[in-house]
Motif scaffolding. Sequence first.
Motif, PDB file in Angstrom:
ATOM      1  N   GLY A  45       0.797  -1.219   0.000  1.00  0.00           N
ATOM      2  CA  GLY A  45       0.000   0.000   0.000  1.00  0.00           C
ATOM      3  C   GLY A  45       0.831   1.272   0.000  1.00  0.00           C
ATOM      4  O   GLY A  45       0.415   2.287   0.567  1.00  0.00           O
ATOM      5  N   GLY A  46       2.000   1.217  -0.606  1.00  0.00           N
ATOM      6  CA  GLY A  46       2.845   2.404  -0.685  1.00  0.00           C
ATOM      7  C   GLY A  46       3.704   2.644   0.544  1.00  0.00           C
ATOM      8  O   GLY A  46       4.420   3.655   0.614  1.00  0.00           O
ATOM      9  N   ARG A  47       3.664   1.734   1.527  1.00  0.00           N
ATOM     10  CA  ARG A  47       4.464   1.890   2.733  1.00  0.00           C
ATOM     11  C   ARG A  47       5.460   0.747   2.853  1.00  0.00           C
ATOM     12  O   ARG A  47       5.139  -0.408   2.585  1.00  0.00           O
ATOM     13  CB  ARG A  47       3.574   1.942   3.979  1.00  0.00           C
ATOM     14  N   GLN A  48       6.677   1.092   3.262  1.00  0.00           N
ATOM     15  CA  GLN A  48       7.728   0.083   3.398  1.00  0.00           C
ATOM     16  C   GLN A  48       7.572  -0.690   4.701  1.00  0.00           C
ATOM     17  O   GLN A  48       7.281  -0.116   5.749  1.00  0.00           O
ATOM     18  CB  GLN A  48       9.105   0.741   3.360  1.00  0.00           C
ATOM     19  N   HIS A  49       7.770  -1.999   4.602  1.00  0.00           N
ATOM     20  CA  HIS A  49       7.735  -2.873   5.767  1.00  0.00           C
ATOM     21  C   HIS A  49       8.906  -3.851   5.677  1.00  0.00           C
ATOM     22  O   HIS A  49       9.514  -4.021   4.617  1.00  0.00           O
ATOM     23  CB  HIS A  49       6.430  -3.674   5.805  1.00  0.00           C
ATOM     24  N   HIS A  50       9.196  -4.503   6.791  1.00  0.00           N
ATOM     25  CA  HIS A  50      10.218  -5.545   6.763  1.00  0.00           C
ATOM     26  C   HIS A  50       9.969  -6.549   7.879  1.00  0.00           C
ATOM     27  O   HIS A  50       9.331  -6.240   8.890  1.00  0.00           O
ATOM     28  CB  HIS A  50      11.636  -4.954   6.896  1.00  0.00           C
ATOM     29  N   THR A  51      10.470  -7.738   7.663  1.00  0.00           N
ATOM     30  CA  THR A  51      10.453  -8.792   8.674  1.00  0.00           C
ATOM     31  C   THR A  51      11.870  -9.308   8.830  1.00  0.00           C
ATOM     32  O   THR A  51      12.532  -9.640   7.836  1.00  0.00           O
ATOM     33  CB  THR A  51       9.529  -9.955   8.248  1.00  0.00           C
ATOM     34  N   ASP A  52      12.359  -9.345  10.063  1.00  0.00           N
ATOM     35  CA  ASP A  52      13.696  -9.850  10.353  1.00  0.00           C
ATOM     36  C   ASP A  52      13.611 -11.295  10.828  1.00  0.00           C
ATOM     37  O   ASP A  52      12.873 -11.607  11.775  1.00  0.00           O
ATOM     38  CB  ASP A  52      14.379  -8.997  11.427  1.00  0.00           C
ATOM     39  N   PHE A  53      14.366 -12.167  10.165  1.00  0.00           N
ATOM     40  CA  PHE A  53      14.420 -13.572  10.543  1.00  0.00           C
ATOM     41  C   PHE A  53      15.769 -13.860  11.199  1.00  0.00           C
ATOM     42  O   PHE A  53      16.819 -13.485  10.659  1.00  0.00           O
ATOM     43  CB  PHE A  53      14.257 -14.476   9.312  1.00  0.00           C
ATOM     44  N   ARG A  54      15.736 -14.515  12.337  1.00  0.00           N
ATOM     45  CA  ARG A  54      16.964 -14.931  13.015  1.00  0.00           C
ATOM     46  C   ARG A  54      17.189 -16.412  12.730  1.00  0.00           C
ATOM     47  O   ARG A  54      16.265 -17.220  12.840  1.00  0.00           O
ATOM     48  CB  ARG A  54      16.862 -14.652  14.518  1.00  0.00           C
ATOM     49  N   LEU A  55      18.435 -16.731  12.376  1.00  0.00           N
ATOM     50  CA  LEU A  55      18.769 -18.096  11.989  1.00  0.00           C
ATOM     51  C   LEU A  55      19.948 -18.602  12.806  1.00  0.00           C
ATOM     52  O   LEU A  55      20.785 -17.820  13.269  1.00  0.00           O
ATOM     53  CB  LEU A  55      19.119 -18.187  10.500  1.00  0.00           C
ATOM     54  N   MET A  56      20.019 -19.926  12.957  1.00  0.00           N
ATOM     55  CA  MET A  56      21.123 -20.573  13.639  1.00  0.00           C
ATOM     56  C   MET A  56      21.692 -21.667  12.742  1.00  0.00           C
ATOM     57  O   MET A  56      20.938 -22.426  12.130  1.00  0.00           O
ATOM     58  CB  MET A  56      20.660 -21.176  14.969  1.00  0.00           C
ATOM     59  N   ARG A  57      23.049 -21.726  12.685  1.00  0.00           N
ATOM     60  CA  ARG A  57      23.696 -22.799  11.919  1.00  0.00           C
ATOM     61  C   ARG A  57      23.610 -24.080  12.741  1.00  0.00           C
ATOM     62  O   ARG A  57      24.050 -24.131  13.888  1.00  0.00           O
ATOM     63  CB  ARG A  57      25.145 -22.446  11.623  1.00  0.00           C
ATOM     64  N   THR A  58      23.035 -25.124  12.148  1.00  0.00           N
ATOM     65  CA  THR A  58      22.790 -26.369  12.891  1.00  0.00           C
ATOM     66  C   THR A  58      23.722 -27.510  12.505  1.00  0.00           C
ATOM     67  O   THR A  58      23.691 -28.574  13.139  1.00  0.00           O
ATOM     68  CB  THR A  58      21.347 -26.827  12.661  1.00  0.00           C
ATOM     69  N   GLY A  59      24.548 -27.326  11.469  1.00  0.00           N
ATOM     70  CA  GLY A  59      25.455 -28.393  11.059  1.00  0.00           C
ATOM     71  C   GLY A  59      25.879 -28.200   9.612  1.00  0.00           C
ATOM     72  O   GLY A  59      25.756 -27.096   9.058  1.00  0.00           O
ATOM     73  N   ARG A  60      26.396 -29.294   9.023  1.00  0.00           N
ATOM     74  CA  ARG A  60      26.841 -29.222   7.628  1.00  0.00           C
ATOM     75  C   ARG A  60      26.420 -30.468   6.882  1.00  0.00           C
ATOM     76  O   ARG A  60      26.368 -31.569   7.431  1.00  0.00           O
ATOM     77  CB  ARG A  60      28.363 -29.062   7.550  1.00  0.00           C
TER      78      ARG A  60
END
Length: 332
Positions: free
Chosen positions: A114-129
């Motif tokens: 609707g013409g307005r900026q928004h954002h969502t921040d995602f936090r991640l963790m490395r769990t292995g390889r």
Amino acid sequence: MEKSSRTGSDLVRVAAIWVMALMVVLVAGAMAIAVTNARVFGPTPTVDDYVQTLVAGDGATALGHLGLEAPDGNGLMLSGGPLRASAAALGDYTIEETSREDDRATVRVSYNVGGRQHHTDFRLMRTGRDWLFFDQWQIEMGKLPVLTVHSANTTDILVNGVESPVAAGEQKFPVLPPAVVTASFEEEYFRAGETTRIVDDSDDTDEPLRLVSEPTETLTEEVAGKLREYLDGCAEQQVLMPTGCPLAYDTGARVDPATIDWEITEYPDVEITAFDGGWVLRPLEVEVNLELVEQDLATGVTTEVDVDETYTFTANLDLSSSKVSVTPVVVE
């Protein structure tokens, strides 16, 4: 001896070339692994994969990315058309890693609604390889947001284009952020225009989405029709004070009832408003013309009377899902 010396020198040069080539291959391989790890297996691709499941309407896979199960509530927003509509409303979005510290990373999804900026921040963790080289990242979200929609005067609402029941005036909808939830309803007597809530994170569901009911034209016309019927009945009475009606004419002269002629010249404008959890009619005004013949009690002289009057009254409104009742209130 000179030939043998040249041969040994050639072998050394060939070996050096092979060693250099091997080093180049190893360095190139390491670089390729690093690039692939960042572009395919890093935090940003992990979040991008999650957002793509929203776009596809694949809520089950999206929940897998979050490592969560669907909480209690109506799961309408977790799959299919409603989920695709939610993601489509985000428009063009961008994804970028905003921070990295050891096995932790933050990735931001930015979008315009609707013409307005928004954002969502995602936090991640490395769990292995995987395969010794490629990182595994897991999005960490403590809980799935649950949006409560409040709605009166209806048993069904429309959420992102799909009908959903409501019980006791509300319904809970788990949502996969970022989400755009649009709700409305249209009944015979009441409607609520589209109301939108943008769920960037769980805090955006602390307050419910409230649909504001308003009377439909059908209800207004039905109430107006009942009032017209009532007032027409008042005008048919050939008396100076019609029973149960706001109309009244006061005179000290003698009046022949046969000469009394009430006529409604303008019916009330109907305005229905919300009040104290219910619905009321604003005070009503009716314009009336009255013709009659008065006879002076002392002289016997008759006079033709033609007057225009405005009368004010109120009416109680009783509504159900299938019935409208209008009860005029007249002060005697």
